[in-house]
Scaffold this motif. Structure first.
Motif, PDB file in Angstrom:
ATOM      1  N   MET A  92       0.842  -1.305   0.124  1.00 14.19           N
ATOM      2  CA  MET A  92      -0.105  -0.229  -0.090  1.00 14.19           C
ATOM      3  C   MET A  92       0.795   1.326  -0.083  1.00 14.19           C
ATOM      4  SD  MET A  92      -3.158  -0.738   2.673  1.00 14.19           S
ATOM      5  CE  MET A  92      -2.435  -1.648   3.788  1.00 14.19           C
ATOM      6  N   GLN A  93       0.426   2.403  -0.692  1.00 18.39           N
ATOM      7  CA  GLN A  93       1.129   3.383  -0.616  1.00 18.39           C
ATOM      8  C   GLN A  93       1.151   4.304   0.624  1.00 18.39           C
ATOM      9  OE1 GLN A  93      -0.508   5.764  -4.171  1.00 18.39           O
ATOM     10  NE2 GLN A  93       0.920   4.690  -5.458  1.00 18.39           N
ATOM     11  N   ASP A  94       2.064   5.102   1.031  1.00 19.83           N
ATOM     12  CA  ASP A  94       2.144   5.919   2.079  1.00 19.83           C
ATOM     13  C   ASP A  94       1.031   6.854   1.875  1.00 19.83           C
ATOM     14  OD1 ASP A  94       4.185   4.546   2.963  1.00 19.83           O
ATOM     15  OD2 ASP A  94       5.629   6.088   2.154  1.00 19.83           O
ATOM     16  N   MET A  95       0.544   7.403   3.017  1.00 21.16           N
ATOM     17  CA  MET A  95      -0.594   8.520   2.975  1.00 21.16           C
ATOM     18  C   MET A  95       0.071   9.559   2.550  1.00 21.16           C
ATOM     19  SD  MET A  95      -2.987   7.278   6.195  1.00 21.16           S
ATOM     20  CE  MET A  95      -4.221   8.766   6.225  1.00 21.16           C
ATOM     21  N   CYS A  96      -0.559  10.608   1.832  1.00 19.35           N
ATOM     22  CA  CYS A  96      -0.098  11.772   1.166  1.00 19.35           C
ATOM     23  C   CYS A  96      -0.468  13.145   1.856  1.00 19.35           C
ATOM     24  CB  CYS A  96      -0.744  11.610  -0.147  1.00 19.35           C
ATOM     25  SG  CYS A  96      -0.268  13.097  -1.379  1.00 19.35           S
ATOM     26  N   PRO A  97       0.560  13.819   2.253  1.00 14.85           N
ATOM     27  CA  PRO A  97       0.156  15.163   3.134  1.00 14.85           C
ATOM     28  C   PRO A  97      -0.983  15.986   2.300  1.00 14.85           C
ATOM     29  CG  PRO A  97       2.683  14.846   2.890  1.00 14.85           C
ATOM     30  CD  PRO A  97       2.026  13.884   1.998  1.00 14.85           C
ATOM     31  N   ARG A  98      -0.974  15.801   1.209  1.00 15.53           N
ATOM     32  CA  ARG A  98      -1.786  16.815   0.270  1.00 15.53           C
ATOM     33  C   ARG A  98      -3.316  16.444   0.623  1.00 15.53           C
ATOM     34  NH1 ARG A  98       0.047  15.171  -4.844  1.00 15.53           N
ATOM     35  NH2 ARG A  98      -1.343  13.833  -5.007  1.00 15.53           N
ATOM     36  N   ASP A  99      -3.667  15.111   0.985  1.00 10.57           N
ATOM     37  CA  ASP A  99      -4.942  14.633   1.173  1.00 10.57           C
ATOM     38  C   ASP A  99      -5.371  14.964   2.876  1.00 10.57           C
ATOM     39  OD1 ASP A  99      -5.078  13.379  -1.289  1.00 10.57           O
ATOM     40  OD2 ASP A  99      -4.334  11.412  -0.405  1.00 10.57           O
ATOM     41  N   ILE A 100      -4.400  15.420   3.478  1.00 12.22           N
ATOM     42  CA  ILE A 100      -4.946  15.576   4.890  1.00 12.22           C
ATOM     43  C   ILE A 100      -5.439  16.859   5.335  1.00 12.22           C
ATOM     44  CG2 ILE A 100      -3.701  15.157   7.500  1.00 12.22           C
ATOM     45  CD1 ILE A 100      -3.701  12.683   5.545  1.00 12.22           C
ATOM     46  N   VAL A 101      -6.606  16.765   6.006  1.00 11.30           N
ATOM     47  CA  VAL A 101      -7.035  18.094   6.490  1.00 11.30           C
ATOM     48  C   VAL A 101      -6.767  18.368   7.779  1.00 11.30           C
ATOM     49  CG1 VAL A 101      -9.260  19.012   6.934  1.00 11.30           C
ATOM     50  CG2 VAL A 101      -9.165  17.505   5.256  1.00 11.30           C
ATOM     51  N   GLY A 102      -5.790  19.443   8.106  1.00  7.17           N
ATOM     52  CA  GLY A 102      -5.535  20.081   9.511  1.00  7.17           C
ATOM     53  C   GLY A 102      -4.231  19.346   9.935  1.00  7.17           C
ATOM     54  N   ASP A 103      -4.057  19.719  11.018  1.00  9.45           N
ATOM     55  CA  ASP A 103      -2.530  19.296  11.558  1.00  9.45           C
ATOM     56  C   ASP A 103      -2.531  17.764  11.754  1.00  9.45           C
ATOM     57  OD1 ASP A 103      -1.699  21.674  12.179  1.00  9.45           O
ATOM     58  OD2 ASP A 103      -2.365  21.844  14.176  1.00  9.45           O
ATOM     59  N   TYR A 104      -1.407  16.979  11.743  1.00  8.56           N
ATOM     60  CA  TYR A 104      -1.081  15.537  11.586  1.00  8.56           C
ATOM     61  C   TYR A 104      -0.081  15.102  12.247  1.00  8.56           C
ATOM     62  CZ  TYR A 104       1.464  16.264   7.262  1.00  8.56           C
ATOM     63  OH  TYR A 104       2.317  16.375   6.482  1.00  8.56           O
ATOM     64  N   THR A 105       0.286  14.002  12.615  1.00  7.79           N
ATOM     65  CA  THR A 105       1.508  13.334  13.114  1.00  7.79           C
ATOM     66  C   THR A 105       1.548  12.102  11.963  1.00  7.79           C
ATOM     67  OG1 THR A 105       0.179  12.101  14.738  1.00  7.79           O
ATOM     68  CG2 THR A 105       1.162  14.065  15.448  1.00  7.79           C
ATOM     69  N   GLU A 106       3.001  11.822  12.068  1.00  5.66           N
ATOM     70  CA  GLU A 106       3.420  10.536  11.096  1.00  5.66           C
ATOM     71  C   GLU A 106       3.681   9.416  11.962  1.00  5.66           C
ATOM     72  OE1 GLU A 106       5.825  12.521   8.188  1.00  5.66           O
ATOM     73  OE2 GLU A 106       6.998  10.383   8.259  1.00  5.66           O
ATOM     74  N   HIS A 107       3.311   8.250  11.258  1.00  7.08           N
ATOM     75  CA  HIS A 107       3.267   7.061  11.838  1.00  7.08           C
ATOM     76  C   HIS A 107       3.819   6.169  11.021  1.00  7.08           C
ATOM     77  CE1 HIS A 107       0.988   8.263  15.739  1.00  7.08           C
ATOM     78  NE2 HIS A 107       0.605   9.066  14.882  1.00  7.08           N
ATOM     79  N   ARG A 108       4.724   5.112  11.322  1.00  3.15           N
ATOM     80  CA  ARG A 108       5.160   4.204  10.549  1.00  3.15           C
ATOM     81  C   ARG A 108       4.504   2.735  11.015  1.00  3.15           C
ATOM     82  NH1 ARG A 108       6.828   3.870   5.252  1.00  3.15           N
ATOM     83  NH2 ARG A 108       7.926   2.133   4.931  1.00  3.15           N
ATOM     84  N   LEU A 109       3.481   2.043  10.028  1.00  7.90           N
ATOM     85  CA  LEU A 109       2.898   0.697  10.545  1.00  7.90           C
ATOM     86  C   LEU A 109       3.626  -0.514   9.667  1.00  7.90           C
ATOM     87  CD1 LEU A 109      -1.015   1.499  10.271  1.00  7.90           C
ATOM     88  CD2 LEU A 109       0.349   1.500  12.218  1.00  7.90           C
ATOM     89  N   ARG A 110       3.540  -1.192  10.672  1.00  6.36           N
ATOM     90  CA  ARG A 110       4.158  -2.610   9.951  1.00  6.36           C
ATOM     91  C   ARG A 110       2.959  -3.480   9.866  1.00  6.36           C
ATOM     92  NH1 ARG A 110       7.685  -5.512  13.029  1.00  6.36           N
ATOM     93  NH2 ARG A 110       8.687  -3.671  13.460  1.00  6.36           N
TER      94      ARG A 110
END
Ligand code: FMN
Lengths: 249, 162
Positions: B1-19
């Motif tokens: 699956m592709q990484d999530m894209c900052p362009r799609d995010i609404v508002g502030d966000y945090t980044e996480h790496r899921l395995r």
């Protein structure tokens, strides 16, 4: 041999003549004798299904699993304009504005129609209400459910959405919808038992083209059905799977 | 699956790496915006035996925020939220592969980084005696249950991280 045809007891009483007209049409079309049997409650209908007494059933979604998975019925068609959706109402003076305003010991008025009761119970879950902390009052029909609410004897009522829509404006004005289901894939189905399997495709075609002849349209009008939509086996399996998930609690 | 894209995010966000269970990894972007459960609706999906989406209804599409085309053929874990403990999904898979229905509270991740809570039921679909797919139907959970599971899952996540 006379075939036995039953319709789910939750049909609107004003459609009774329509079902007899439909039965006459079926007998002529299939060129065999069919006895239309009316059951006044879901238990007696279920007993008839369980003891293999029926060959054709216009079934509530709740009975679909038993008919298809255990009794080897096959779905034929559903009414284009009818869907089983539930609505929860209170009297206009009742303090609750949202489902979440309801408290334990809520008194529920409902009919014995099993799929509507199931959907109603699911729609009160967000208030942490269930069978154990509510009281269910079973009424003979939706007018009686409305009366329970207007008399303040019950807090909420479970209705078939269509049944609510067809109440008089005077009554509707005194009731307030709290939530209305929009499930869209739960519906009554006309089903045929094993003795009709060799005629299944032919029957499906006859039903789904009924609205193209004047005679057929007259019969559909009497039932207030716009037309029959054929249901394939996987569609009914899908509905049963969905009903199965909803019956787990 | 592709990484999530900052362009799609609404508002502030945090980044996480899921395995994921299959060993693959993906970066997800998570915001604190909750989307309320749609009143009166059921969110329905079906997967193949590997948990790849084969059917979604309109409420599923609306809540996930992905298009139907993006969802079909994609693992169901596209919705996995980093706040969900692995133990919940391990229990889900153990139960349904044993042929039994599973029910539980799930916090799901939307394409826009927000989340929504559901009460999910998953059942194996049996055809001619064989399990051929799984169906999940979600309904609206009570606030009390959501709060209870927020705390429970936080505790489980902390134990899993150790
Ligand atoms: C029918 C079905 C529905 C599922 N629904 C969800 C869901 O809504 N959200 C979710 O995170 N996982 C869901 N899962 C579980 C995922 O397949 C997956 O196990 C989970 O997202 C964790 O990812 P991982 O197993 O790769 O670690 C579902 C599984 C099945 C079989």
């Amino acid at each position: 041999m006379t075939l036995q045809f039953a319709i789910s007891p939750d049909f609107p009483p004003e459609h009774i003549a329509g079902w007899y007209i439909f039965n006459t049409w079926l007998q002529r079309t299939l060129d065999c004798a069919i006895h239309l049997q009316l059951y006044d409650n879901f238990n007696t209908l279920r007993k008839a299904i369980e003891s293999d007494r029926l060959d054709l059933v216009y079934a509530n979604p709740f009975d679909a699993s038993l008919l298809i998975r255990e009794k080897h019925f096959m779905s034929l068609a559903r009414a284009d304009n009818l869907q089983d959706e539930a609505i929860i109402l209170t009297a206009d003076q009742h303090p609750a504005r949202h489902i979440e305003d309801l408290c334990p010991d809520t008194i529920i008025a409902a009919t014995d129609v099993p799929d509507i009761e199931m959907m109603g119970m699911i729609m009160i879950e967000p208030a942490d209400l269930n069978r154990d902390n509510t009281q269910l009052v079973t009424c003979d029909n939706y007018v009686m459910v409305a009366k329970q609410l207007l008399n303040g004897e019950a807090d909420i009522g479970f209705f078939l959405a269509e049944a609510f829509d067809s109440l008089s404006d005077l009554v509707k004005k005194q009731l307030r919808p709290l939530v209305r289901s929009q499930i869209q894939v739960i519906h009554h189905s006309l089903m045929a038992g094993p003795v009709l399997h060799d005629r299944h495709t032919a029957l499906m075609t006859l039903l789904s083209t009924m609205d193209t002849s004047e005679k057929g349209r007259g019969v559909l009008d009497a039932l207030k059905i716009s037309r029959w939509i054929p249901i394939d086996q996987e569609d009914s399996e899908f509905m049963i799977d969905l009903m199965d998930t909803l019956m787990i609690d | 699956m592709q990484d999530m894209c900052p362009r799609d995010i609404v508002g502030d966000y945090t980044e996480h790496r899921l395995r994921y269970f299959d060993g693959s990894q993906r970066t997800v972007l998570v915001s604190e915006t909750e989307t309320p459960y749609p009143e009166g609706r059921l969110i329905v999906s079906r997967t193949d035996l590997d948990g790849v989406l084969t059917h979604v209804n309109q409420s599923f599409v609306d809540m996930a925020g992905y298009t139907k085309q993006e969802l079909i053929g994609t693992p169901h874990s596209i919705l996995r939220h980093p706040d969900m403990p692995r133990a919940a999904f391990a229990d889900l898979w153990q139960t349904v592969t044993a042929g039994k229905p599973w029910q539980g509270y799930v916090k799901n991740l939307r394409k826009d980084g927000g989340y929504y809570w559901v009460l999910a039921t998953v059942i194996p679909n049996v055809r001619q005696g064989r399990v051929v797919s799984y169906t999940s139907v979600r309904r609206k959970p009570s606030r009390g249950k959501v709060e209870e599971h927020t705390a429970l899952y936080r505790k489980l996540r902390m134990e899993e991280d150790q």
